[in-house]
Enzyme design. Structure first.
Site, PDB file in Angstrom:
ATOM      1  N   CYS A  29       0.720  -1.288  -0.063  1.00 46.78           N
ATOM      2  CA  CYS A  29      -0.167  -0.119  -0.002  1.00 46.78           C
ATOM      3  C   CYS A  29       0.904   1.268  -0.083  1.00 46.78           C
ATOM      4  CB  CYS A  29      -1.028  -0.039   1.228  1.00 46.78           C
ATOM      5  SG  CYS A  29      -2.203  -1.248   1.271  1.00 46.78           S
TER       6      CYS A  29
ATOM      7  N   CYS B 245      -2.009  -9.472 -18.565  1.00 45.62           N
ATOM      8  CA  CYS B 245      -2.511  -8.826 -17.611  1.00 45.62           C
ATOM      9  C   CYS B 245      -1.366  -7.942 -16.835  1.00 45.62           C
ATOM     10  CB  CYS B 245      -3.137  -9.382 -16.501  1.00 45.62           C
ATOM     11  SG  CYS B 245      -2.478 -10.503 -15.712  1.00 45.62           S
TER      12      CYS B 245
END
Length: 373
Positions: free
Chosen positions: A201, A342
């Protein structure tokens, strides 16, 4: 379809608890019996951070009898943007202390068992002992793998969620589900050979409000499993795109390799049925992908989300988000080979497996675009 209740009910609720949880009792199909099952339940939550915070609050408020909260970290000021269990005055204090306080404030009859430890391979069995099910809100894939392995060993349902940037996934893994339901485990969603450590994060950020939504969904899955009310996400993955305001659930089945392993372990040997596309999707390097395009007319299929593909990709690629493809794999009716790409390869693997089940010669760009840019 609903599953049998996971937990037998306590004999009776106290008058105070019956009054406090009356809105549950008024729910059609829920009633006091389901509330008594919650009072008897023991839930373990790994991590008291972005996902564990709302889950702790929701399960305490919901009347779960015992909640074990496992986290060795202290509260940092940067946690407060998304970890709503903690307050500014908690900075520097153990995160599990916030869980104890919240439990007492919300539900005096809930026992919060605080374990200020980092779960690892040496203590997982001890820390998860006695739990009826587990919620994993940990922050590294190494820890998630250990939690999943212990749940598989014990046959415990595992409610699993992950959030990064503006996106999230939620599902239920269960190695020993009730009869008639397919066992699904972490390796079916994230095969070990393809997993790398995702960015933290700190590196890429996370939308704080989204962690509340996902932690609450995880709590709802736990309540459904405990009480036998509603249909849990076993065999499905909920994909949440906060930017698009869209949630999609897609099917999740055992990988071809694990399905064959289960059959071989549980059934007499049968003659092999040739299937050109039953094996795991081949992994191609960037050079091999270019060769497949040039020599075989291979088509590139990009299964990233629109906000990702706007940042660039492979010229000429077909754009189809993973959720759309899994909802209707027949939409890709390719006669030439397909190379699925991806960001890091995990979504491409899921897409390629779905296509190969329909007879499409689907391959995967190893490591995803991130490995080659």
């Amino acid at each position: 379809m609903p599953l049998p209740p996971l937990v037998s009910p306590v004999d009776a609720l106290s008058d105070a608890e019956r009054t406090r949880t009356h809105r549950h009792a008024a729910l059609r199909g829920f009633g006091e019996l389901a509330q008594r099952r919650l009072a008897a339940a023991h839930v373990a939550i790994v991590g008291a951070g972005g996902l564990g915070s709302p889950a702790v609050l929701a399960l305490c408020a919901g009347g779960v009898g015992t909640i074990t909260v496992i986290d060795d970290d202290d509260v940092d000021v940067a946690n407060l943007q998304r970890q709503v269990l903690h307050r500014h005055r908690d900075i520097g204090a153990p995160k599990v202390d916030s869980a104890v306080r919240a439990g007492a404030d919300l539900s005096p009859e809930t026992r919060v068992d605080a374990r200020r430890e980092r779960l690892d391979a040496t203590n997982a069995a001890h820390l998860l002992a006695g739990a009826d099910l587990v919620l994993d809100g940990s922050d590294t894939f190494a820890t998630r793998t250990i939690v999943a392995a212990e749940c598989e060993r014990r046959g415990l349902p595992l409610v699993w969620g992950v959030v990064q940037e503006f996106h999230a996934q939620v599902t239920v893994f269960w190695s020993a589900p009730p009869a008639g339901r397919e066992a699904v485990v972490l390796a079916d969603l994230h095969p070990p050979e393809l997993v790398g450590e995702a960015p933290s994060c700190t590196e890429v950020g996370v939308l704080g409000a989204l962690t509340l939504q996902v932690g609450a969904i995880m709590a709802v899955e736990a309540l459904k499993l405990i009480t036998g009310v509603g249909e849990p996400l076993l065999g499905r993955v909920l994909l949440v795109d906060a930017l698009a305001g869209r949630s999609t659930d897609v099917p999740l089945h055992p990988t071809a390799e694990r399905r064959r392993g289960v059959v071989e372990a549980s059934e007499p040997a049968a003659p092999a049925v040739p299937d050109a596309y039953a094996a795991a999707p081949p992994q191609l390097t960037l050079a091999e992908m270019r060769t497949a395009i040039a020599d075989e007319g291979a088509v590139v299929l990009d299964v990233r989300e629109p906000h990702e593909t706007r940042g660039g990709g492979i010229d000429g690629a077909i754009l189809m988000p993973l959720g759309d493809l899994l909802a209707d794999p027949s939409a890709v009716a390719a006669t030439a080979p397909v190379v699925v790409v991806c960001a890091k390869g995990l979504r491409a693997r899921r897409a390629a497996e779905a296509l190969r089940e329909r007879g499409v010669d689907a391959r995967v760009l190893a490591g995803g675009l991130a490995a080659w840019t």
